[in-house]
Design a protein around this motif. Structure first.
Motif, PDB file in Angstrom:
ATOM      1  N   PHE A  82       0.844  -1.194   0.000  1.00 48.71           N
ATOM      2  CA  PHE A  82       0.000   0.000   0.000  1.00 48.71           C
ATOM      3  C   PHE A  82       0.882   1.247   0.000  1.00 48.71           C
ATOM      4  CE2 PHE A  82      -2.734  -3.293   1.514  1.00 48.71           C
ATOM      5  CZ  PHE A  82      -4.018  -2.944   1.127  1.00 48.71           C
ATOM      6  N   TYR A  83       0.541   2.201  -0.864  1.00 44.95           N
ATOM      7  CA  TYR A  83       1.294   3.446  -0.967  1.00 44.95           C
ATOM      8  C   TYR A  83       0.338   4.628  -0.795  1.00 44.95           C
ATOM      9  CZ  TYR A  83       4.927   0.487  -2.971  1.00 44.95           C
ATOM     10  OH  TYR A  83       5.869  -0.499  -3.171  1.00 44.95           O
ATOM     11  N   ALA A  84       0.679   5.503   0.142  1.00 46.71           N
ATOM     12  CA  ALA A  84      -0.147   6.686   0.403  1.00 46.71           C
ATOM     13  C   ALA A  84       0.587   7.935  -0.051  1.00 46.71           C
ATOM     14  CB  ALA A  84      -0.479   6.795   1.883  1.00 46.71           C
ATOM     15  N   CYS A  85      -0.185   8.879  -0.616  1.00 43.69           N
ATOM     16  CA  CYS A  85       0.404  10.132  -1.084  1.00 43.69           C
ATOM     17  C   CYS A  85      -0.661  11.223  -1.054  1.00 43.69           C
ATOM     18  CB  CYS A  85       0.934   9.960  -2.506  1.00 43.69           C
ATOM     19  SG  CYS A  85       1.729  11.446  -3.170  1.00 43.69           S
ATOM     20  N   PRO A  86      -0.292  12.453  -0.658  1.00 46.83           N
ATOM     21  CA  PRO A  86      -1.276  13.547  -0.734  1.00 46.83           C
ATOM     22  C   PRO A  86      -1.799  13.692  -2.159  1.00 46.83           C
ATOM     23  CG  PRO A  86       0.632  14.236   0.530  1.00 46.83           C
ATOM     24  CD  PRO A  86       0.993  12.912  -0.087  1.00 46.83           C
ATOM     25  N   PHE A  87      -3.102  13.839  -2.283  1.00 45.49           N
ATOM     26  CA  PHE A  87      -3.717  14.042  -3.595  1.00 45.49           C
ATOM     27  C   PHE A  87      -3.927  15.540  -3.759  1.00 45.49           C
ATOM     28  CE2 PHE A  87      -7.207  13.628  -6.774  1.00 45.49           C
ATOM     29  CZ  PHE A  87      -6.526  12.834  -7.683  1.00 45.49           C
ATOM     30  N   GLY A  88      -2.947  16.196  -4.409  1.00 47.35           N
ATOM     31  CA  GLY A  88      -2.914  17.650  -4.428  1.00 47.35           C
ATOM     32  C   GLY A  88      -2.198  18.149  -3.184  1.00 47.35           C
ATOM     33  N   LYS A  89      -2.443  19.391  -2.799  1.00 46.06           N
ATOM     34  CA  LYS A  89      -1.866  19.943  -1.575  1.00 46.06           C
ATOM     35  C   LYS A  89      -2.746  19.538  -0.403  1.00 46.06           C
ATOM     36  CE  LYS A  89       0.206  23.974  -3.824  1.00 46.06           C
ATOM     37  NZ  LYS A  89       0.241  25.459  -3.897  1.00 46.06           N
ATOM     38  N   LEU A  90      -2.177  18.791   0.523  1.00 43.54           N
ATOM     39  CA  LEU A  90      -2.965  18.212   1.608  1.00 43.54           C
ATOM     40  C   LEU A  90      -3.700  19.271   2.415  1.00 43.54           C
ATOM     41  CD1 LEU A  90      -3.790  15.651   3.070  1.00 43.54           C
ATOM     42  CD2 LEU A  90      -1.720  15.824   4.464  1.00 43.54           C
ATOM     43  N   GLU A  91      -3.056  20.424   2.639  1.00 38.58           N
ATOM     44  CA  GLU A  91      -3.690  21.459   3.457  1.00 38.58           C
ATOM     45  C   GLU A  91      -4.898  22.079   2.760  1.00 38.58           C
ATOM     46  OE1 GLU A  91      -0.147  23.435   1.340  1.00 38.58           O
ATOM     47  OE2 GLU A  91      -0.653  21.523   2.297  1.00 38.58           O
ATOM     48  N   GLU A  92      -4.989  21.930   1.436  1.00 40.48           N
ATOM     49  CA  GLU A  92      -6.126  22.477   0.688  1.00 40.48           C
ATOM     50  C   GLU A  92      -7.149  21.398   0.337  1.00 40.48           C
ATOM     51  OE1 GLU A  92      -4.763  24.631  -2.689  1.00 40.48           O
ATOM     52  OE2 GLU A  92      -3.457  25.962  -1.524  1.00 40.48           O
ATOM     53  N   SER A  93      -6.669  20.304  -0.229  1.00 40.02           N
ATOM     54  CA  SER A  93      -7.597  19.261  -0.680  1.00 40.02           C
ATOM     55  C   SER A  93      -8.063  18.364   0.458  1.00 40.02           C
ATOM     56  CB  SER A  93      -6.930  18.393  -1.746  1.00 40.02           C
ATOM     57  OG  SER A  93      -5.911  17.578  -1.181  1.00 40.02           O
ATOM     58  N   ARG A  94      -7.171  18.154   1.462  1.00 35.07           N
ATOM     59  CA  ARG A  94      -7.429  17.249   2.580  1.00 35.07           C
ATOM     60  C   ARG A  94      -7.728  15.840   2.079  1.00 35.07           C
ATOM     61  NH1 ARG A  94      -6.886  20.291   6.350  1.00 35.07           N
ATOM     62  NH2 ARG A  94      -7.325  18.759   7.951  1.00 35.07           N
ATOM     63  N   LEU A  95      -7.084  15.486   0.963  1.00 41.57           N
ATOM     64  CA  LEU A  95      -7.292  14.175   0.355  1.00 41.57           C
ATOM     65  C   LEU A  95      -5.970  13.421   0.261  1.00 41.57           C
ATOM     66  CD1 LEU A  95      -9.676  15.121  -2.608  1.00 41.57           C
ATOM     67  CD2 LEU A  95     -10.316  14.173  -0.379  1.00 41.57           C
ATOM     68  N   ILE A  96      -6.043  12.111   0.460  1.00 42.50           N
ATOM     69  CA  ILE A  96      -4.879  11.237   0.342  1.00 42.50           C
ATOM     70  C   ILE A  96      -5.230  10.096  -0.599  1.00 42.50           C
ATOM     71  CG2 ILE A  96      -3.345   9.648   1.569  1.00 42.50           C
ATOM     72  CD1 ILE A  96      -3.809  11.331   4.070  1.00 42.50           C
ATOM     73  N   ALA A  97      -4.352   9.857  -1.567  1.00 46.26           N
ATOM     74  CA  ALA A  97      -4.525   8.721  -2.472  1.00 46.26           C
ATOM     75  C   ALA A  97      -3.798   7.518  -1.886  1.00 46.26           C
ATOM     76  CB  ALA A  97      -3.966   9.061  -3.848  1.00 46.26           C
ATOM     77  N   ILE A  98      -4.488   6.396  -1.835  1.00 48.36           N
ATOM     78  CA  ILE A  98      -3.868   5.155  -1.361  1.00 48.36           C
ATOM     79  C   ILE A  98      -4.018   4.108  -2.455  1.00 48.36           C
ATOM     80  CG2 ILE A  98      -3.894   3.330   0.361  1.00 48.36           C
ATOM     81  CD1 ILE A  98      -4.850   5.302   2.392  1.00 48.36           C
ATOM     82  N   ALA A  99      -2.884   3.748  -3.049  1.00 47.86           N
ATOM     83  CA  ALA A  99      -2.864   2.735  -4.105  1.00 47.86           C
ATOM     84  C   ALA A  99      -2.357   1.429  -3.524  1.00 47.86           C
ATOM     85  CB  ALA A  99      -1.948   3.191  -5.237  1.00 47.86           C
ATOM     86  N   TYR A 100      -2.832   0.319  -4.073  1.00 45.85           N
ATOM     87  CA  TYR A 100      -2.240  -0.956  -3.656  1.00 45.85           C
ATOM     88  C   TYR A 100      -1.950  -1.810  -4.883  1.00 45.85           C
ATOM     89  CZ  TYR A 100      -6.965  -3.095  -3.837  1.00 45.85           C
ATOM     90  OH  TYR A 100      -8.194  -3.549  -4.218  1.00 45.85           O
TER      91      TYR A 100
END
Length: 330
Positions: free
Chosen positions: A104-122
């Protein structure tokens, strides 16, 4: 999904469609097994229990995967880097074995402080190279930023559209929107064989109020009247400010003229309750039309209610007139 097609979609599709296409691109290029976009639902980017929720799931990616707080390192937040999650802090409610079968790999989707989204790929164990993880990180930031821009644009556009439908002073429907809502109500009511009442409430001699007390007080009075009328009607009915000193009220699915008269009487009482300085009384003239009896056209229904209001104004004080009664008397 090609990068060229994705670039084209960034400017012409809704944000939700773009998000689906962006995740499809990542899954296809990196041969991923699945991809989740999760939302950080607190203000401090802390991955505490209950702080994470599924925002988007790509084509059947299980949403029953649970990530504990310890799965995320500070590198994800502080340096906005893609990180490989620790299997010991990942669980799947349904299968229970996903953490053992995949990386599993997690990464901010855009700028975390603005989007508040994290992409998690496996993906399959040890499938992604260092270069592929860097590619994943770079594209998550770019695609996430584009998605955020699309979302912001749609939000602001929606606000502008909503504002264009409203009267700036009272927040009620303006004339165009009021007429449009009335037209839709009439179309919906035709099949039900029910009646709709349209009231036009015209304030009497309001110009003299502005002259005597000033425009600030005049605006306060208009705002207060709009607020009282809005609070007066039921959720199925609606109110608009359709002119400087004119308000419109639509009552859906009325049972009879008697029901409308009863409502009009209660509307009239609003103007007897201290809207002006002590010792002064504000009066209004109320004209009423009924669909389908008085017209099958929304604009005509409003215009005829205004005619009835003008006739009502001939009688001193707050008074009500039905258009159909005027026709029989003149």
């Amino acid at each position: 999904m090609s990068l060229e097609k994705l670039a084209h979609l960034s400017g012409v599709t809704p944000a939700s469609v773009y998000l689906s296409s962006a995740t499809e691109f990542l899954v296809d290029v990196l041969s991923l097994k699945g991809l989740l976009i999760i939302s950080v639902d607190n203000e401090h980017d802390e991955f505490t229990e209950g702080a994470l929720s599924t925002f988007f799931s790509y084509k059947g990616t299980p949403t029953s995967i649970v990530f504990e707080e310890e799965a995320f390192s500070k590198d994800l937040i502080i340096n906005q880097k893609a990180i490989k999650l620790d299997h010991n802090y990942i669980d799947d409610i349904d299968e229970g074995t996903m953490s053992e079968k995949y990386d599993f790999y997690a990464c901010p989707f855009g700028k975390l402080e603005e989007s508040r989204l994290i992409a998690i790929a496996y993906s399959d164990i040890n499938l992604l190279s260092k270069e592929q993880v860097e590619f994943y990180e770079f594209n998550c930031k770019i695609l996430g930023n584009i998605f955020q821009l699309r979302s912001d644009y749609e939000f602001e556009r929606s606000k502008l559209i909503d504002q264009s439908k409203k009267d700036a002073l009272t927040g009620l429907f303006n004339l165009e929107s009021f007429a449009g809502e009335l037209k839709k109500s009439m179309q919906n009511t035709r099949s039900q064989k029910a009646m709709i009442a349209c009231m036009v409430v015209t304030l009497d001699d309001f110009t003299s109020i502005n002259t005597k007390y000033g425009f600030d007080l005049g605006n306060d009075v208009l705002f207060e009247i709009g607020n009282k009328l809005q609070n007066f009607v039921t959720p199925r009915d609606f109110v608009g400010r359709i002119g400087g000193d004119r308000f419109g009220i639509v009552l859906r699915n009325i049972g009879s003229d008697f029901d409308t008269k009863s409502v009009a009487t209660r509307v009239a009482n609003i103007f007897r309750k201290g809207l002006l300085p002590v010792g002064k009384e504000l009066t209004a003239s109320i004209g009423i039309t009924v669909f389908p009896d008085d017209s099958l056209n929304s604009d005509d229904l409003i215009a005829r209610a205004e005619i009835a209001a003008k006739i009502a104004k001939r009688t001193p004080g707050t008074h009500t007139a039905f258009y159909k009664e005027l026709e029989s008397n003149y």
